[in-house]
Enzyme design. Structure first.
Site, PDB file in Angstrom:
ATOM      1  CE  LYS A 115      34.589  72.721  30.802  1.00 61.47           C
ATOM      2  NZ  LYS A 115      35.035  72.815  29.406  1.00 61.47           N
ATOM      3  CE  LYS A 197      35.054  61.077  32.459  1.00 60.84           C
ATOM      4  NZ  LYS A 197      34.470  62.065  31.573  1.00 60.84           N
ATOM      5  CE  LYS A 200      42.514  67.225  31.987  1.00 62.65           C
ATOM      6  NZ  LYS A 200      42.498  67.226  30.544  1.00 62.65           N
TER       7      LYS A 200
END
Ligand code: TRP
Length: 332
Positions: A115, A197, A200
């Site tokens: 992140k 994966k 979104k």
């Protein structure tokens, strides 16, 4: 134990639209566990602000997610479904647990490293201590089991370590939680690049089925899903696109890959893709309808939110009072 049941905690972030992967990989599992356990399902909005959010959008997304929980079949009468920000105990316990967690432990968290790379302009302290807040979520309710995705196993390990450490110093205080990893095969991959994966944030719009997609969109995305030149509906790693579609079909219809292989043994990819699209639509459409009607019943939803927050607060207080006493804070 609550009302003779083991306690389950899980949460999801209210950032943007969820994907079919979030539903089949997480929410659907929660629904299947929601009778057997005493459950706390949280919309974890405190976690969301570790990344900058537009206030109105955050509020709207959080409400949509709350309604989705209920629409998907989580039971707000029997269990606690609530916004994390409505229970101040999360932040309070989180501070305390900050003082029982080492910098070195947080430095090892792979999600923090990922992140920070993605948000290099805003590497705030909350992003670093995110796993401690997650530990507080879990430990606050004396949770026995925590359904999580594989990407959260390191965070759950940390929650266990913190619980064990605290118990070691002050005597038994926290239940040491176990991960519940769910069924194999529920990891849903991108429709365009089945090695990745389903996400979104994917820039290829056809890669991801959103929970808000209508039936035409679902059919269109399925038609464009990547397959191969084998021409056979077989569940094998050499055919990752088809394997992923079988996984989706099986998760949506609750059957096993062998059964799907049999059903589509003599069918072409076109027919198979349409069957997958239909399976997805028959799962999502009723949920979308219930979610929309809940969102329209403003008063009813607000009341459900208030009642559930109150219940969650009562449970949280029990742990918090005990913890504060053990560490030496004065009685109130
Ligand atoms: N970090 C989790 C995720 O992004 C969400 C979460 C927050 C959570 N608190 C939790 C999951 C406690 C399980 C238990 O998926």
């Amino acid at each position: 134990m609550l009302e003779g049941k083991k306690v389950l905690f899980s949460g999801m972030q209210a950032t943007g639209t969820l994907t079919l992967g979030n539903y089949l990989g997480a929410l659907k599992n929660w629904v299947s566990l929601n009778e057997q356990y005493f459950c706390f399902f949280s919309v974890v909005d405190l976690h969301s602000i570790t990344i900058r959010q537009d206030p109105e959008t955050l509020r709207e997304n959080a409400r949509n997610l709350f309604a989705l929980y209920v629409a998907a079949g989580l039971n707000p009468e029997q269990n606690c479904i609530y916004y994390q920000s409505h229970v101040s105990g999360h932040a309070q316990l989180s501070w305390i647990l900050n003082c029982f967690t080492y910098m070195g432990e947080l430095n090892r968290m792979t999600q923090f490293k990922d992140k920070s790379k993605k948000n290099s302009e805003n590497i705030n302290a909350g992003l670093f201590t995110y796993p401690i807040l997650m530990a507080a979520d879990i430990l606050l309710y004396q949770s026995d089991v925590v359904p999580i995705g594989l990407d959260q196993t390191q965070h759950l390990e940390l929650a266990r370590d913190i619980a064990i450490r605290f118990n070691g110093i002050y005597g038994d205080t926290f239940t040491v939680p176990e991960a519940y990893l769910g069924k194999i095969g529920t990891k849903i991959m991108s429709l365009q690049e089945p090695s990745k994966k389903m996400s979104k944030s994917d820039t290829q719009t056809n890669a991801t089925i959103l929970l808000t997609d209508d039936s035409d969109t679902i059919v269109r995305k399925l038609k464009r899903a990547v397959t191969d030149l084998e021409g056979k509906v077989a569940y094998r790693k050499e055919q990752p696109g088809i394997k992923n579609l079988i996984d989706i079909y099986c998760a949506a219809t609750d059957i096993l890959p062998e059964q799907a292989e049999k059903t589509f043994a003599n069918k072409g990819y076109g027919d198979f893709k349409m069957a997958v699209a239909e399976a997805i639509i028959s799962v999502l459409e009723p949920i979308q309808k219930r979610q929309q009607s809940l969102l329209k019943e403003k008063e009813y939803l607000d009341q459900m939110i208030r009642k559930n927050a109150q219940k969650a607060n009562e449970h949280a207080q029990k742990t918090l009072v005990e913890v504060e006493k053990k560490i030496g804070f004065p009685a109130k």
